[in-house]
Design an enzyme around this catalytic site. Sequence first.
Site, PDB file in Angstrom:
ATOM      1  N   LYS A 113       0.854  -1.196   0.000  1.00  0.00           N
ATOM      2  CA  LYS A 113       0.000   0.000   0.000  1.00  0.00           C
ATOM      3  C   LYS A 113       0.885   1.239   0.000  1.00  0.00           C
ATOM      4  O   LYS A 113       1.767   1.376   0.845  1.00  0.00           O
ATOM      5  CB  LYS A 113      -0.892  -0.006   1.242  1.00  0.00           C
ATOM      6  CG  LYS A 113      -1.779   1.220   1.404  1.00  0.00           C
ATOM      7  CD  LYS A 113      -2.639   1.089   2.657  1.00  0.00           C
ATOM      8  CE  LYS A 113      -3.507   2.316   2.855  1.00  0.00           C
ATOM      9  NZ  LYS A 113      -4.372   2.181   4.068  1.00  0.00           N
ATOM     10  N   ASP A 258     -16.313  -2.122  -2.945  1.00  0.00           N
ATOM     11  CA  ASP A 258     -14.905  -2.336  -3.273  1.00  0.00           C
ATOM     12  C   ASP A 258     -14.056  -2.520  -2.013  1.00  0.00           C
ATOM     13  O   ASP A 258     -12.865  -2.819  -2.117  1.00  0.00           O
ATOM     14  CB  ASP A 258     -14.352  -1.181  -4.113  1.00  0.00           C
ATOM     15  CG  ASP A 258     -14.485   0.161  -3.430  1.00  0.00           C
ATOM     16  OD1 ASP A 258     -15.629   0.611  -3.255  1.00  0.00           O
ATOM     17  OD2 ASP A 258     -13.466   0.764  -3.065  1.00  0.00           O
TER      18      ASP A 258
END
Length: 492
Positions: A113, A258
């Site tokens: 990330k 999502d």
Amino acid sequence: MNSLEDKNFNNTYSRLSECFYTRLNPTPLENPKLVAYSSSAGQLLNLEDSAENRETLTQICSGNTAWPGSEPLAMIYSGHQFGSYNPQLGDGRGLLLGELVNAEGEKWDLHLKGGGQTPYSRFGDGRAVLRSCIREFLASEALHHLGIPTTRALCVVTSDTPVYREKTEAGSTLLRLARSHIRFGHFEYFFYTKRYEALKELADYTIEQNFHDLEGMKVLSGSDQGYQRFYSEVIRRTATLIAQWQASGFAHGVMNTDNMSIIGDTFDYGPYGFIDDFNWHYICNHSDHSGRYAFSQQPEIGYWNLGRLGQALTPLFEDGELIQTALDQYPQLYSETYTRLMLDKLGLVEEEEEDTDLIRDLLQLLHDSRCDYTLFFRTLCNFPSDHASQRLHQLVNHPSLAAWLDRYSQRIKRDLTGNEDRQRRMKRVNPKFILRNYLAQQAIELAEQGNYQEVENLMTVLGAPFDEHPDFEHYAAEPPEWGKKLEVSCSS
């Protein structure tokens, strides 16, 4: 094989059709520094917690070195965000490095990330900041040790690379571990773009990778019954997960499709929050102006999101009624799981008809009095001692508490288990320590000054939240008033 160089990547996702992803490498950060490392998560990869491995991880997670055998890629997906469909999202600031299989045969995705811009970044810079990385690091490890299904976090790295938000912050990364990174939104993307062959390829891949052990799945694979079994299992896992969130007082904050894991793990930590003073309508995300994702709404939103997933799966079914039949299981699955979890928190073994009223009335009492949720249940573990009774009255400070405690006293007598046994069981499910927002904020502020000790301290108590930890007693105290009023947004 305890060094990083010894690990062999599988990269099965990168073997799917190229419409599922874009291949690219992370963008390097300047002068990286390791902020935090979870040895517990490292054990999932059979990694030795050594200075050499930590330094190598720092270089890998900063994008300055490639993990040998990895094939970084950004996944494409879409999703419903705050109820509205967004046709293309994707990994805007994350990269799937690949998959490792540990000595026990378990497959773990490694996802970076904050790795830089991707084709799905839209107008973003693809970066993450230190505060968001620390929040996910602490939360994912905290939920895991509470027994709640979740992605894990291996480490956090920061740097001298500037990132511009409301102010200039340090570009940082987090290395997330997950048994799958496939979201409800992956299926939505291929449904709404009418790419039904890719949709089938994705479903078959997901079943093979993460649902292959379902009874009879190999025989049923590729059939209506097989896809219904798959969908039913997603429903069961999601209902169970959200029941665990509710019982523990955890609010996710952004339950967009999502952000929903296909395997039922807590996924994509943003403006989450554990409830301090109990409030059914607690909103942890100050960007959620309508309260769509308030604490009380989470079970219903889970059902709504599963409906969107079911719609996306319709091209796989000849008989579309099977989808609704599976979805109709959700309310009962959720209710039964939540009731059992709450009975465990109350130390009750056998369920009685009036237990639902006992639970409901208690929660209403906690809501009306704005009592600290975690402290109440931890104190209740020592009931019926005089000290516990006195402390409960201090916490709740409501005239209806005495009557409820009388009902509870009679109820635990009928359960035919001794107080010591009940108290011991209750202390295994009612944590003394949770990740309160103000504790995370204090750790973040120190880390931004280069002091990472508070992150380490929190990891100690969050790694064993049911233990006493006398040296860290202050982490279990009721938060200060300022700590209850912290606002967290999607950018946090």
